[in-house]
Design a protein around this motif. Structure first.
Motif, PDB file in Angstrom:
ATOM      1  N   VAL A   1       0.531  -6.587   3.121  1.00  0.00           N
ATOM      2  CA  VAL A   1       0.756  -6.628   1.670  1.00  0.00           C
ATOM      3  C   VAL A   1       0.711  -5.200   1.131  1.00  0.00           C
ATOM      4  O   VAL A   1      -0.201  -4.434   1.479  1.00  0.00           O
ATOM      5  CB  VAL A   1      -0.331  -7.498   0.986  1.00  0.00           C
ATOM      6  N   VAL A   2       1.685  -4.852   0.294  1.00  0.00           N
ATOM      7  CA  VAL A   2       1.766  -3.489  -0.240  1.00  0.00           C
ATOM      8  C   VAL A   2       0.503  -3.164  -1.039  1.00  0.00           C
ATOM      9  O   VAL A   2       0.043  -3.962  -1.870  1.00  0.00           O
ATOM     10  CB  VAL A   2       3.009  -3.337  -1.153  1.00  0.00           C
ATOM     11  N   ASP A   3      -0.050  -1.971  -0.781  1.00  0.00           N
ATOM     12  CA  ASP A   3      -1.255  -1.499  -1.451  1.00  0.00           C
ATOM     13  C   ASP A   3      -0.870  -1.012  -2.858  1.00  0.00           C
ATOM     14  O   ASP A   3      -0.211   0.019  -3.008  1.00  0.00           O
ATOM     15  CB  ASP A   3      -1.845  -0.366  -0.587  1.00  0.00           C
ATOM     16  N   LEU A   4      -1.280  -1.774  -3.857  1.00  0.00           N
ATOM     17  CA  LEU A   4      -0.823  -1.478  -5.224  1.00  0.00           C
ATOM     18  C   LEU A   4      -1.435  -0.181  -5.774  1.00  0.00           C
ATOM     19  O   LEU A   4      -0.813   0.498  -6.585  1.00  0.00           O
ATOM     20  CB  LEU A   4      -1.113  -2.655  -6.160  1.00  0.00           C
ATOM     21  N   HIS A   5      -2.657   0.146  -5.335  1.00  0.00           N
ATOM     22  CA  HIS A   5      -3.258   1.413  -5.784  1.00  0.00           C
ATOM     23  C   HIS A   5      -2.452   2.586  -5.229  1.00  0.00           C
ATOM     24  O   HIS A   5      -2.142   3.545  -5.936  1.00  0.00           O
ATOM     25  CB  HIS A   5      -4.719   1.524  -5.333  1.00  0.00           C
TER      26      HIS A   5
ATOM     27  N   ALA B   1       1.341   7.005  -5.808  1.00  0.00           N
ATOM     28  CA  ALA B   1       2.512   7.670  -5.207  1.00  0.00           C
ATOM     29  C   ALA B   1       3.614   7.858  -6.248  1.00  0.00           C
ATOM     30  O   ALA B   1       4.158   8.963  -6.401  1.00  0.00           O
ATOM     31  CB  ALA B   1       3.038   6.843  -4.037  1.00  0.00           C
ATOM     32  N   ILE B   2       3.941   6.813  -6.991  1.00  0.00           N
ATOM     33  CA  ILE B   2       5.083   6.929  -7.904  1.00  0.00           C
ATOM     34  C   ILE B   2       4.765   7.798  -9.116  1.00  0.00           C
ATOM     35  O   ILE B   2       5.681   8.297  -9.774  1.00  0.00           O
ATOM     36  CB  ILE B   2       5.660   5.546  -8.330  1.00  0.00           C
TER      37      ILE B   2
ATOM     38  N   ILE C   1       4.035  -2.249 -12.536  1.00  0.00           N
ATOM     39  CA  ILE C   1       3.543  -0.908 -12.191  1.00  0.00           C
ATOM     40  C   ILE C   1       4.704   0.092 -12.204  1.00  0.00           C
ATOM     41  O   ILE C   1       4.606   1.191 -12.771  1.00  0.00           O
ATOM     42  CB  ILE C   1       2.857  -0.937 -10.799  1.00  0.00           C
ATOM     43  N   VAL C   2       5.822  -0.320 -11.605  1.00  0.00           N
ATOM     44  CA  VAL C   2       6.988   0.574 -11.498  1.00  0.00           C
ATOM     45  C   VAL C   2       7.549   0.887 -12.888  1.00  0.00           C
ATOM     46  O   VAL C   2       7.849   2.040 -13.216  1.00  0.00           O
ATOM     47  CB  VAL C   2       8.058  -0.080 -10.592  1.00  0.00           C
TER      48      VAL C   2
END
Ligand code: PMP
Length: 385
Positions: free
Chosen positions: A118-122, A127-128, A157-158
């Motif tokens: 599962v992608v690490d949201l933190h 990163a972005i 988030i994006v």
């Protein structure tokens, strides 16, 4: 001899009957869809009807659907520098996304996943934040493990970071809700052959106000200038019909597949308690199980199953033939010896109770000889050491 049972739906699903009928009818037409005469207009009508069917499956406007040769091309079309100054892709993406599309390699960054894939949201958030206009690409569901990402959360988030989100939704249709607005995606890739359409056709679906600055294929201006070349009318018609069929039955199909998948996993664990089923803690597609049995090699096991009438896969079809440890399992931190033995079983709308029984019977049969072989090679290497 029992009939063959097919468990490789994540690589290719069978053609649905309405898709076959639509393709046969389209093959009987003559016109080029760009011609103004009646024959041309008939071909155009098939394409536009199919566009509406694809759009309806994902809750988009028909004008925002661009037909491509498949999801690989849709991903390449989407991942262009006109949509962001840096590209962020998860570590478990399909190779067509992981390779960075049309971004130079130095502008592509990989996002880590946890032990379930599962992608690490933190990590995503930080990163972005380093880019002014980040383009992020995260798949809806993984083709190897079936793990489903929290796309709506990722979209929030994006968007909060002034970025755009591309979603490779190839494994979603027929199994999950793929509504582009509910997901919050700006761009979505799908492929016909995973949902009962023909191989070699797919689509990129955009939110209405997204402008891709540069087509991948330039020429005659078809597909609103985004994809030149005379359209593959029969394939597009089959794709549209498959989308309509998937939209009509996916909810009941998904419930039925989940019951069979759970029975399958319980059967695997009962026959081989040492078996490891990957990503147990994450939400997964209702049709996918990726598992490994310590000591079993994927190639040998696949061949043994095949000889017993059962088609399973070693992970993604794109890398089978040369079975290597999967980048997905490596990103999840799975030890490479175990990863090399991973077997993917994927079900579909026509998988029956009897198919699952056949698979479990074959597992019992092949595992006793594979366990014997493993024990012998362990003893031999012990003697040699
Ligand atoms: N993305 C995912 C998640 C896939 O499973 C696949 C097909 N294996 C692709 C992209 C590529 O799709 P296509 O074969 O239509 O190019």
């Amino acid at each position: 001899m029992a009939e063959r049972a097919y468990f490789d739906w994540n690589a290719a699903a069978p053609l649905r009957e309405p898709a076959r009928a639509a393709m046969v009818a389209a093959l009987g037409l003559t016109g080029n869809a760009s011609s103004v005469h009646g024959e041309g207009r008939a071909a155009r009508r098939l394409i536009e009807d199919a566009r509406a069917q694809v759009a309806s499956l994902v809750g988009a406007d028909a004008k925002d659907v661009t037909f491509t040769s498949g999801a690989t091309e849709a991903n390449m079309l989407a991942l262009h520098t006109s949509l962001g100054d840096r590209l962020f892709v998860s570590a478990v993406e399909h190779p067509s996304v992981r390779s960075g599309g049309r971004f130079p390699a130095e502008l592509v960054e990989e996002l880590p996943v946890d032990g379930d894939g599962v992608v690490d949201l933190h990590a995503l958030r930080s990163a972005i934040a380093r880019a002014e206009r980040p383009l992020t690409s995260v798949m809806l569901a993984n083709n190897e493990t079936g793990v489903i990402q929290s796309i709506a959360k990722i979209a929030n988030i994006v968007h909060a970071a002034n970025g755009l989100l591309h979603v490779d939704a190839v494994q979603g249709p027929g199994r999950l809700d793929c509504d582009i607005k509910t997901l919050g995606a700006d761009l979505l890739s799908i492929s016909a052959h995973k949902l009962g359409g023909p191989q070699g056709v797919g689509a990129l679906i955009r939110r209405g106000d997204i402008h891709i600055g540069e087509p991948l294929i330039r020429g005659g201006g078809q597909e609103r200038g985004l994809r030149a070349g005379t359209e593959n009318v029969a394939a597009i018609a089959g794709f549209g019909a498959a989308c309509a069929a998937a939209a009509a039955t996916w909810r009941s199909d998904a419930i039925r597949m989940a019951v069979l998948r759970d029975r399958l996993e319980a059967g695997i664990k009962a026959a081989l308690p040492q078996a490891v089923i990957f990503a147990p803690g994450a939400p997964r597609l209702p049709n996918t199980t990726l598992f490994a049995v310590p000591g079993f090699k994927a190639e040998t096991t696949i061949i043994a199953f095949d000889l017993n009438g059962i088609a399973v896969s070693s992970g993604s079809a794109c890398s089978s033939g040369k079975v290597q440890a999967s980048h997905v399992l490596a990103a999840m931190g799975v030890e490479s010896e175990l990863a090399r033995g991973a077997l993917r079983v994927s079900l579909g709308w026509s998988t029956s109770d009897a198919d699952v029984e056949n698979l479990l019977n074959a597992l019992t049969k092949v595992s006793s000889s594979l366990l014997k072989r493993h024990e012998n090679s362990r003893l031999n290497s012990g003697l040699a050491a």
